[in-house]
Write an enzyme that holds these catalytic residues in place. Structure first.
Site, PDB file in Angstrom:
ATOM      1  N   GLY A 191     -27.778  39.779   2.082  1.00 54.84           N
ATOM      2  CA  GLY A 191     -27.549  38.614   2.107  1.00 54.84           C
ATOM      3  C   GLY A 191     -25.994  38.433   1.793  1.00 54.84           C
TER       4      GLY A 191
ATOM      5  N   GLU B  38     -22.846  38.913  -4.361  1.00 62.15           N
ATOM      6  CA  GLU B  38     -24.260  38.563  -4.146  1.00 62.15           C
ATOM      7  C   GLU B  38     -24.225  37.133  -3.144  1.00 62.15           C
ATOM      8  OE1 GLU B  38     -27.744  38.667  -4.045  1.00 62.15           O
ATOM      9  OE2 GLU B  38     -28.022  40.023  -5.837  1.00 62.15           O
TER      10      GLU B  38
ATOM     11  N   ASP C   6     -30.799  33.697  -7.861  1.00 58.77           N
ATOM     12  CA  ASP C   6     -31.976  32.758  -8.248  1.00 58.77           C
ATOM     13  C   ASP C   6     -32.402  33.181  -9.873  1.00 58.77           C
ATOM     14  OD1 ASP C   6     -34.217  31.155  -8.358  1.00 58.77           O
ATOM     15  OD2 ASP C   6     -35.031  31.874  -6.498  1.00 58.77           O
TER      16      ASP C   6
ATOM     17  N   GLY D 172     -32.065  35.900 -11.053  1.00 57.58           N
ATOM     18  CA  GLY D 172     -31.065  36.952 -11.298  1.00 57.58           C
ATOM     19  C   GLY D 172     -31.599  38.255 -11.756  1.00 57.58           C
TER      20      GLY D 172
ATOM     21  N   THR E 251     -32.715  40.311  -9.287  1.00 57.47           N
ATOM     22  CA  THR E 251     -32.164  41.459  -8.510  1.00 57.47           C
ATOM     23  C   THR E 251     -30.639  41.812  -8.663  1.00 57.47           C
ATOM     24  OG1 THR E 251     -33.346  40.200  -6.507  1.00 57.47           O
ATOM     25  CG2 THR E 251     -31.499  41.649  -5.831  1.00 57.47           C
TER      26      THR E 251
ATOM     27  N   LYS F 239     -28.688  29.318  -8.289  1.00 55.24           N
ATOM     28  CA  LYS F 239     -29.750  28.124  -8.492  1.00 55.24           C
ATOM     29  C   LYS F 239     -29.517  28.019 -10.180  1.00 55.24           C
ATOM     30  CE  LYS F 239     -32.227  29.439  -4.428  1.00 55.24           C
ATOM     31  NZ  LYS F 239     -33.662  29.645  -3.857  1.00 55.24           N
TER      32      LYS F 239
ATOM     33  N   ASP G 124     -31.480  34.602   4.588  1.00 50.33           N
ATOM     34  CA  ASP G 124     -32.593  34.745   5.561  1.00 50.33           C
ATOM     35  C   ASP G 124     -33.723  33.836   5.017  1.00 50.33           C
ATOM     36  OD1 ASP G 124     -33.070  36.678   3.655  1.00 50.33           O
ATOM     37  OD2 ASP G 124     -34.877  37.094   5.130  1.00 50.33           O
TER      38      ASP G 124
ATOM     39  N   ARG H  60     -29.644  34.222   9.203  1.00 53.31           N
ATOM     40  CA  ARG H  60     -28.564  34.830   8.663  1.00 53.31           C
ATOM     41  C   ARG H  60     -27.262  34.300   9.247  1.00 53.31           C
ATOM     42  NH1 ARG H  60     -30.237  38.619   4.682  1.00 53.31           N
ATOM     43  NH2 ARG H  60     -32.142  39.551   5.378  1.00 53.31           N
TER      44      ARG H  60
HETATM   45  P1  IMP Z   1     -33.525  36.696  -7.542  1.00 52.58           P
HETATM   46  O1  IMP Z   1     -34.560  35.826  -8.173  1.00 52.58           O
HETATM   47  O2  IMP Z   1     -31.977  36.309  -8.179  1.00 52.58           O
HETATM   48  O3  IMP Z   1     -33.549  38.130  -7.956  1.00 52.58           O
HETATM   49  O4  IMP Z   1     -33.098  36.607  -6.085  1.00 52.58           O
HETATM   50  C1  IMP Z   1     -33.894  37.677  -5.235  1.00 52.58           C
HETATM   51  C2  IMP Z   1     -33.243  37.702  -3.920  1.00 52.58           C
HETATM   52  O5  IMP Z   1     -34.290  36.684  -3.175  1.00 52.58           O
HETATM   53  C3  IMP Z   1     -31.964  37.242  -3.507  1.00 52.58           C
HETATM   54  O6  IMP Z   1     -30.975  38.379  -3.693  1.00 52.58           O
HETATM   55  C4  IMP Z   1     -32.142  36.823  -2.058  1.00 52.58           C
HETATM   56  O7  IMP Z   1     -32.196  37.864  -1.279  1.00 52.58           O
HETATM   57  C5  IMP Z   1     -33.444  35.983  -2.165  1.00 52.58           C
HETATM   58  N1  IMP Z   1     -33.381  34.680  -2.249  1.00 52.58           N
HETATM   59  C6  IMP Z   1     -33.573  33.968  -3.434  1.00 52.58           C
HETATM   60  N2  IMP Z   1     -33.249  32.551  -3.071  1.00 52.58           N
HETATM   61  C7  IMP Z   1     -33.167  32.493  -1.894  1.00 52.58           C
HETATM   62  C8  IMP Z   1     -32.883  31.526  -0.820  1.00 52.58           C
HETATM   63  O8  IMP Z   1     -32.859  30.214  -1.170  1.00 52.58           O
HETATM   64  N3  IMP Z   1     -32.522  31.740   0.489  1.00 52.58           N
HETATM   65  C9  IMP Z   1     -32.655  32.962   0.879  1.00 52.58           C
HETATM   66  N4  IMP Z   1     -32.976  34.059  -0.004  1.00 52.58           N
HETATM   67  C10 IMP Z   1     -33.046  33.698  -1.278  1.00 52.58           C
HETATM   68 MG    MG Z   2     -34.129  37.487   1.897  1.00 54.55          MG
END
Ligand code: IMP
Ligand code: MG
Length: 187
Positions: free
Chosen positions: A53, A108, A112, A114, A116, A140, A168, A174
């Protein structure tokens, strides 16, 4: 944040609404680059991009930074773990560049929950860098419950599923040169 519906008929068919135009993103990325150039003027940071991403943001951000820097990439993927509620996050191979004692900026596309970013930061810290900070194009605000600070945020967004500029939906979109909201899917 109010979304503006794209007038592009192809995009309307896919129900993607314009959220941030390319020029808006470019000027915000420029500001981030200038701030990072000031904050890291005394060091030579290593930008570590979280694949996939990050790839468009990383390319633009790196060129908006005017001090010497090095680049590295790392991958992380989440997958469902049997009957467990939580996804497991697998962090890819260690960075090739030695990062011990270095100042790391994790790049990043979107943060979302966090989880990851947190998994990658934990992995990077094993190699004993001097510092690890996070820059994300999108954060977010509503859905995140972060246990670490985000040093630089491009845009705070509500809990929408967004695509484009590297991000994506099922590996598509993308390459859109703007950030759009996929309005036909419930996240
Ligand atoms: P996390 O919840 O912060 O761990 O986000 C997980 C992963 O989900 C991110 O690194 C993105 O790859 C993907 N992701 C989260 N929200 C979105 C979105 O709105 N669009 C596309 N990918 C997302
Ligand atoms: Mg993705």
């Amino acid at each position: 944040m109010t979304t503006k519906t794209s007038t592009d008929s192809t995009l309307e068919m896919r129900k993607i609404d314009m959220l941030y135009r390319r020029d808006v993103i470019e000027s915000r990325v420029q500001e981030l680059g200038e701030q990072i150039s000031k904050d890291y003027a005394e060091t030579r940071p290593v930008l570590v991009g979280a694949l996939k991403g990050c790839f468009v943001f990383m390319a633009d951000l790196a060129r908006a930074i005017t001090i010497p820097l090095e680049l590295e990439f790392i991958s992380a993927a989440s997958y469902r773990n049997g009957a467990q509620q939580d996804d497991t996050i697998a962090v890819g191979p260690a960075p090739m560049l030695p990062i011990k004692g270095r100042d790391i900026l994790l790049v990043e596309g979107v943060v979302d929950s966090g989880r990851t970013a947190e998994a990658i930061v934990s992995r990077l810290k094993i190699d004993e860098p001097n510092s690890v900070e996070v820059v994300t194009l999108l954060h977010k605000t509503q859905s995140s419950n972060l246990s670490f600070p985000l040093k630089y945020v491009g845009f705070e967004i509500e809990d929408l599923f967004v695509v484009g500029y590297g991000l994506d939906y099922s590996q598509l979109y993308r390459n859109l040169n703007f950030i759009g909201h996929v309005s036909e899917f419930e996240k």
